[in-house]
Design a protein around this motif. Structure first.
Motif, PDB file in Angstrom:
ATOM      1  N   THR A 198       0.809  -1.203   0.000  1.00 13.78           N
ATOM      2  CA  THR A 198       0.000   0.000   0.000  1.00 13.78           C
ATOM      3  C   THR A 198       0.849   1.262   0.000  1.00 13.78           C
ATOM      4  N   GLY A 199       2.155   1.116   0.188  1.00 17.21           N
ATOM      5  CA  GLY A 199       3.016   2.283   0.192  1.00 17.21           C
ATOM      6  C   GLY A 199       3.100   2.972   1.536  1.00 17.21           C
ATOM      7  N   MET A 200       2.337   2.501   2.509  1.00 10.31           N
ATOM      8  CA  MET A 200       2.368   3.095   3.850  1.00 10.31           C
ATOM      9  C   MET A 200       3.418   2.390   4.698  1.00 10.31           C
ATOM     10  N   LYS A 201       3.864   3.056   5.728  1.00  7.68           N
ATOM     11  CA  LYS A 201       4.800   2.465   6.677  1.00  7.68           C
ATOM     12  C   LYS A 201       4.104   1.307   7.396  1.00  7.68           C
ATOM     13  N   PRO A 202       4.765   0.147   7.525  1.00  2.00           N
ATOM     14  CA  PRO A 202       4.141  -0.958   8.255  1.00  2.00           C
ATOM     15  C   PRO A 202       3.731  -0.513   9.664  1.00  2.00           C
ATOM     16  N   GLY A 203       2.516  -0.874  10.048  1.00  2.00           N
ATOM     17  CA  GLY A 203       2.022  -0.515  11.374  1.00  2.00           C
ATOM     18  C   GLY A 203       1.319   0.819  11.441  1.00  2.00           C
ATOM     19  N   MET A 204       1.366   1.567  10.351  1.00  2.00           N
ATOM     20  CA  MET A 204       0.715   2.883  10.314  1.00  2.00           C
ATOM     21  C   MET A 204      -0.757   2.736  10.679  1.00  2.00           C
ATOM     22  N   SER A 205      -1.286   3.693  11.387  1.00  2.00           N
ATOM     23  CA  SER A 205      -2.674   3.625  11.836  1.00  2.00           C
ATOM     24  C   SER A 205      -3.649   3.725  10.668  1.00  2.00           C
ATOM     25  N   ASP A 206      -4.896   3.346  10.920  1.00  2.00           N
ATOM     26  CA  ASP A 206      -5.932   3.388   9.894  1.00  2.00           C
ATOM     27  C   ASP A 206      -6.309   4.811   9.502  1.00  2.00           C
ATOM     28  N   MET A 207      -6.267   5.702  10.469  1.00  2.00           N
ATOM     29  CA  MET A 207      -6.657   7.090  10.194  1.00  2.00           C
ATOM     30  C   MET A 207      -5.574   8.046  10.684  1.00  2.00           C
ATOM     31  N   GLU A 208      -5.331   9.068   9.885  1.00  2.00           N
ATOM     32  CA  GLU A 208      -4.465  10.167  10.306  1.00  2.00           C
ATOM     33  C   GLU A 208      -5.277  11.437  10.157  1.00  2.00           C
ATOM     34  N   LEU A 209      -5.407  12.171  11.232  1.00  2.00           N
ATOM     35  CA  LEU A 209      -6.136  13.430  11.221  1.00  2.00           C
ATOM     36  C   LEU A 209      -5.155  14.546  11.521  1.00  2.00           C
ATOM     37  N   VAL A 210      -5.279  15.637  10.814  1.00  2.00           N
ATOM     38  CA  VAL A 210      -4.468  16.812  11.106  1.00  2.00           C
ATOM     39  C   VAL A 210      -5.394  17.824  11.758  1.00  2.00           C
ATOM     40  N   ILE A 211      -5.108  18.103  13.017  1.00  2.00           N
ATOM     41  CA  ILE A 211      -5.950  18.991  13.812  1.00  2.00           C
ATOM     42  C   ILE A 211      -5.078  20.150  14.286  1.00  2.00           C
ATOM     43  N   ASP A 212      -5.453  21.336  13.918  1.00  2.00           N
ATOM     44  CA  ASP A 212      -4.669  22.530  14.254  1.00  2.00           C
ATOM     45  C   ASP A 212      -3.215  22.363  13.838  1.00  2.00           C
ATOM     46  N   GLY A 213      -2.998  21.766  12.653  1.00  2.00           N
ATOM     47  CA  GLY A 213      -1.654  21.620  12.110  1.00  2.00           C
ATOM     48  C   GLY A 213      -0.833  20.497  12.704  1.00  2.00           C
ATOM     49  N   ARG A 214      -1.448  19.649  13.527  1.00  2.00           N
ATOM     50  CA  ARG A 214      -0.718  18.571  14.209  1.00  2.00           C
ATOM     51  C   ARG A 214      -1.334  17.217  13.863  1.00  2.00           C
ATOM     52  N   ALA A 215      -0.492  16.238  13.557  1.00  2.00           N
ATOM     53  CA  ALA A 215      -0.966  14.896  13.211  1.00  2.00           C
ATOM     54  C   ALA A 215      -1.466  14.152  14.449  1.00  2.00           C
ATOM     55  N   HIS A 216      -2.557  13.439  14.264  1.00  2.00           N
ATOM     56  CA  HIS A 216      -3.142  12.556  15.285  1.00  2.00           C
ATOM     57  C   HIS A 216      -3.427  11.229  14.586  1.00  2.00           C
ATOM     58  N   PHE A 217      -3.179  10.109  15.252  1.00  2.00           N
ATOM     59  CA  PHE A 217      -3.332   8.806  14.625  1.00  2.00           C
ATOM     60  C   PHE A 217      -4.346   7.959  15.375  1.00  2.00           C
ATOM     61  N   LEU A 218      -5.236   7.319  14.616  1.00  2.00           N
ATOM     62  CA  LEU A 218      -6.295   6.499  15.195  1.00  2.00           C
ATOM     63  C   LEU A 218      -6.290   5.126  14.531  1.00  2.00           C
ATOM     64  N   GLU A 219      -6.121   4.091  15.335  1.00  2.00           N
ATOM     65  CA  GLU A 219      -6.173   2.704  14.871  1.00  2.00           C
ATOM     66  C   GLU A 219      -7.558   2.160  15.186  1.00  2.00           C
ATOM     67  N   LEU A 220      -8.182   1.526  14.199  1.00  2.00           N
ATOM     68  CA  LEU A 220      -9.529   0.991  14.367  1.00  2.00           C
ATOM     69  C   LEU A 220      -9.470  -0.535  14.386  1.00  2.00           C
ATOM     70  N   LYS A 221     -10.152  -1.130  15.349  1.00  2.00           N
ATOM     71  CA  LYS A 221     -10.205  -2.589  15.470  1.00  2.00           C
ATOM     72  C   LYS A 221     -11.654  -3.032  15.536  1.00  2.00           C
ATOM     73  N   ALA A 222     -11.901  -4.251  15.075  1.00  2.00           N
ATOM     74  CA  ALA A 222     -13.252  -4.818  15.075  1.00  2.00           C
ATOM     75  C   ALA A 222     -13.526  -5.460  16.429  1.00  2.00           C
ATOM     76  N   GLY A 223     -14.072  -4.697  17.334  1.00  2.00           N
ATOM     77  CA  GLY A 223     -14.428  -5.218  18.654  1.00  2.00           C
ATOM     78  C   GLY A 223     -13.226  -5.747  19.421  1.00  2.00           C
ATOM     79  N   LYS A 224     -13.490  -6.632  20.352  1.00  2.00           N
ATOM     80  CA  LYS A 224     -12.428  -7.171  21.201  1.00  2.00           C
ATOM     81  C   LYS A 224     -11.563  -8.191  20.470  1.00  2.00           C
TER      82      LYS A 224
END
Length: 76
Positions: A1-27
């Motif tokens: 996919t061209g992404m770094k291995p382990g990179m989170s599912d979502m990257e949000l830039v909030i007020d110019g700063r990166a935030h990373f969110l990993e999403l998992k299917a339940g427990k």
């Protein structure tokens, strides 16, 4: 996919700063070693990172980061 291995599912830039969110299917969703390593890299560098296992958890994290605003409308 061209992404770094382990990179989170979502990257949000909030007020110019990166935030990373990993999403998992339940427990049952597995947080792999490379994802844990990415989480640690974020933590060591002061970069916001979270793991969410439900829609509501993800929404709460994103709201906590200040990326979602609740709009209350008054009846006309």
């Amino acid at each position: 996919t061209g992404m770094k291995p382990g990179m989170s599912d979502m990257e949000l830039v909030i007020d110019g700063r990166a935030h990373f969110l990993e999403l998992k299917a339940g427990k049952k969703g597995v947080h792999r070693f490379d994802q844990k390593r990415f989480e640690l890299e974020c933590e060591l560098n002061g970069v916001p990172y979270a793991l969410a296992r439900s829609f509501n958890e993800a929404k709460d994290v994103i709201e906590g980061w200040g990326a979602l605003k609740t709009v209350v409308r008054r009846a006309a």
